[in-house]
Design a protein around this motif. Structure first.
Motif, short mmCIF file in Angstrom:
data_model
loop_
_atom_site.label_atom_id
_atom_site.label_comp_id
_atom_site.label_asym_id
_atom_site.label_seq_id
_atom_site.Cartn_x
_atom_site.Cartn_y
_atom_site.Cartn_z
N ALA A 1 0.85 -1.20 0.00
CA ALA A 1 0.00 0.00 0.00
C ALA A 1 0.88 1.24 0.00
O ALA A 1 1.85 1.32 0.78
N TYR A 2 0.56 2.17 -0.89
CA TYR A 2 1.32 3.43 -0.97
C TYR A 2 1.12 4.23 0.31
O TYR A 2 -0.01 4.33 0.81
N PRO A 3 2.16 4.79 0.91
CA PRO A 3 3.55 4.88 0.44
C PRO A 3 4.48 3.91 1.15
O PRO A 3 5.68 4.18 1.24
N SER A 4 3.94 2.82 1.68
CA SER A 4 4.77 1.87 2.42
C SER A 4 5.70 1.12 1.47
O SER A 4 5.48 1.06 0.25
N LYS A 5 6.72 0.47 2.06
CA LYS A 5 7.67 -0.32 1.31
C LYS A 5 7.47 -1.79 1.67
O LYS A 5 7.18 -2.12 2.82
N ALA A 6 7.59 -2.63 0.63
CA ALA A 6 7.41 -4.07 0.86
C ALA A 6 8.43 -4.58 1.88
O ALA A 6 9.61 -4.20 1.86
N LYS A 7 7.95 -5.45 2.78
CA LYS A 7 8.82 -5.99 3.80
C LYS A 7 9.71 -7.09 3.22
O LYS A 7 9.27 -7.89 2.41
N GLY A 8 10.94 -7.13 3.64
CA GLY A 8 11.86 -8.15 3.15
C GLY A 8 12.30 -7.86 1.73
O GLY A 8 12.05 -6.79 1.15
N SER A 9 12.99 -8.82 1.16
CA SER A 9 13.52 -8.67 -0.20
C SER A 9 12.98 -9.78 -1.09
O SER A 9 12.93 -10.94 -0.69
#
Length: 634
Positions: free
Chosen positions: A398-406
């Motif tokens: 969800a904007y503006p969050s960043k995906a967790k992990g790689s």
């Protein structure tokens, strides 16, 4: 007979706005800062009566008040030279604009002014004399002035003299026959230079053009006759006069102020300036389009009636709104365009301003931007197995969050991204001009940018196959930061979103040596030009045969000389003759050497030397023969 009984009429063109055609409207005018700058130019320290005239009368044209009229009046009385026609003119025109200022004029001064109205005086002297008599409210014979002006104009056939004649006529009685002077307006119009259909001016410069406009309207108002100027000509004159914002001389600044006042206050033509009050843009936060309607001095015309003829989408050409009046709020006209529920984008507005028959350039086209905010929804980042033997790994962000992990993608997997873009205010789907996915190598700084494109359901998708795209990454495996870029001129909230970190692994055999981003910007190797390799020569038999054919006429010539005999009795063994023939033979030999050994540049160098020597020797040889032949004839 006065002009009012025989006034000829001219028509004003009304330019109709049709599709893809824009009416000619002023592109230059005096904004409020421009007016203030013009006042500063006219307000420089006064040193003599002429500069006082430019200052006082110029301020009156701009509607500005003097700080101290009593001091100005005292300065005029102290500096007026009653034996100078020019000085009396400046003084008389100044006291006309001051509320309570008088100058005593003796009979001798009056006689001096009347004597200057003569065929023997220049047009300038007549203009100043008549202007002084009028300013001091002294009687004069208007018809005699007309006669003197007519006689002088036949001798002074230049633009400035004719303009001063127009200004002089504006001081004369309306009962005088001014028709001959008024006709000079048409002659001056014919002498204007059209510059690209945008500007109209005299080659004499800005001052002459501005004074012509001022004199034309002053005389036209005086005699009650509409000037012989078409609407497009007036607009072009306005563009030429007000395109300059700084002035070299005080008289130039005065002429611009004089023209601005005449174009803003006359009985026939009133050019309009329609400009947005701020940006020509609306949004849900700022729904009102605000327009200022002013004259050329930026005075608001609050009595005008502004109507929107139609508003069309630039993209679809659909008409969204038409025949709507704008409301007046203080000195600004407003229209709540967002009530029409427009989608974001650009719209062509066609406006008409009414309320006064004098209005010109009153059909205006304006491009208006409708801005909005974008929302990103249904964002999915997934790692998809190529043979689909393993279920996709999906990460919802969800904007503006960043995906967790790689996330990790290798040669057996694809990286996929999908999302939807909607209007925050209406919920409608939108299609911005820029939807980019940027991958930034965290170690090397290398960046690769891709375009995310919508499908038939307007869902934006991007898919990366590391195997197919390895050349764009220089096969540099590593962790990349994934950015989503959304941009458009109509977006109030352009987006640069750091979505996730992605580990991309390329096949090991393709891994190159260390990649340095700086090498992308390093100088490239020099490009060295190579001449084309010479073509293979023809067989010797062909060359020899061709050479024999070329030399056969020479062999025939020698045979004929032996049979008939050659006459070389006129051959002279002078040095010039020998050098000429040797030089000619050397050039023929050079042609052979060029064919067998030399290139073109070497041949031209040798030919320049041989040609120069041969030319000089041949010239000398022919001169000697000419002298010898003339001696035999004598």
């Amino acid at each position: 007979m006065g002009l009012s009984t025989g006034a000829h009429t001219t028509f004003i063109w009304s330019l109709l706005l049709v599709t893809n055609i824009q009416a000619l409207t002023p592109s230059h005018y005096l904004t409020r800062p421009d007016v203030d700058r013009l006042k500063e130019s006219l307000g420089k320290p006064v040193s003599d009566l002429e500069t006082a005239y430019f200052h006082i009368v110029g301020f009156s044209h701009l509607g500005a008040e003097l700080l101290d009229e009593k001091t100005a009046c005292a300065f005029i009385n102290a500096n007026v030279d009653r034996n100078s026609v020019d000085s009396l003119f400046y003084a008389a025109q100044c006291i006309q604009t001051l509320s309570d200022c008088e100058i005593d004029i003796s009979n001798e001064t009056r006689d001096l002014l009347l004597a200057a109205v003569s065929e023997d005086s220049s047009v300038t002297q007549i203009y100043h004399a008549v202007g002084a008599l009028s300013g001091f409210r002294l009687p004069l014979a208007s018809q005699e002035v007309v006669g003197a002006l007519t006689a002088r104009l036949s001798k002074e056939e230049n633009v400035m003299a004719t303009i001063e004649a127009l200004l002089t006529a504006s001081f004369l009685s309306q009962q005088a026959d001014l028709s001959g002077i008024v006709e000079e307006i048409e002659d001056l119009v014919a002498r204007l230079d059209d510059l690209g259909g945008v500007y109209l001016q005299f080659e004499e410069g800005l001052e002459a053009t501005a004074l012509f406009v001022a004199a034309t309207y002053k005389l036209s108002d005086h005699v009650g006759m509409e000037p012989a100027l078409k609407e497009d000509q007036i607009v072009q004159l306005v563009n030429a006069i007000f395109s300059k914002k700084s002035f070299e001389t005080l008289s130039e600044a005065f002429s611009v102020a004089f023209a601005a006042a005449s174009l803003s206050q006359n009985n026939y033509h009133l050019p309009l300036i329609v400009a947005p009050d701020g940006p020509a843009a609306v949004s849900h936060k700022h729904p009102n389009l605000r327009l200022r309607v002013t004259d050329l001095l930026s005075h608001p015309l609050t009595k005008a009636q502004v109507k929107l003829e139609h508003a069309k989408s630039v993209t679809t050409k659909a008409t969204l709104l038409q025949e709507t009046a704008l409301s007046l709020s203080e000195d600004v006209f407003e229209l709540n365009f967002m009530d029409s529920k427009p989608t974001s984008g650009y719209y062509d507005f066609s406006l008409v301003i009414e309320g006064d028959h004098r209005y010109i350039a009153n059909h205006v086209e304006l491009k208006v931007k409708v801005s909005t905010e974008v929302s990103i929804s249904n964002v999915e980042l997934s790692i998809v197995d190529k043979d689909q033997s393993i279920a996709p790994k999906i990460a919802r962000v969800a904007y503006p969050s960043k995906a967790k992990g790689s996330l990790t993608a290798d040669s057996h997997q694809n990286l996929a991204l999908s999302f939807q873009l909607t209007d925050v205010n209406t919920g409608a789907e939108i299609s911005p001009h820029q939807t980019f996915v940027r991958l930034h190598n965290q170690k090397t700084g290398q960046e690769v940018v891709f375009v995310a494109e919508p499908d038939v359901k307007n869902v934006y998708r991007f898919e990366l196959d590391p195997t197919e795209r390895k050349t764009e990454f220089d096969s540099a495996s590593g962790t990349y930061t994934l950015y989503l870029i959304i941009g458009d001129a109509t977006l109030e909230n352009p987006i640069l979103w750091n979505m996730a970190d992605v580990l991309i692994k390329f096949p090991e055999e393709d891994v190159p040596s260390a990649v340095h981003s700086k090498t992308l910007f390093a100088p490239k190797p020099d490009i060295k030009h190579l001449f084309r390799e010479p073509e293979k020569r023809p067989p010797t038999v062909v060359s020899n045969t061709f050479t024999a054919l070329v030399l056969s006429p020479l062999l025939l010539l020698i045979i004929l000389w032996i049979k008939i005999g050659a006459n070389i009795s006129n051959f002279s063994f002078a040095p010039s003759t020998i050098i000429f023939h040797l030089g000619h033979a050397a050039m023929l030999g050079l042609m052979y050497v060029y064919w067998t050994q030399l290139d073109m540049f070497q041949t031209l160098k040798y030919l320049a030397i041989l040609g120069t020597v041969t030319f000089l020797a041949g010239n000398r040889m022919l001169a000697q023969k000419a002298v010898k032949r003339s001696g035999k004839l004598n």
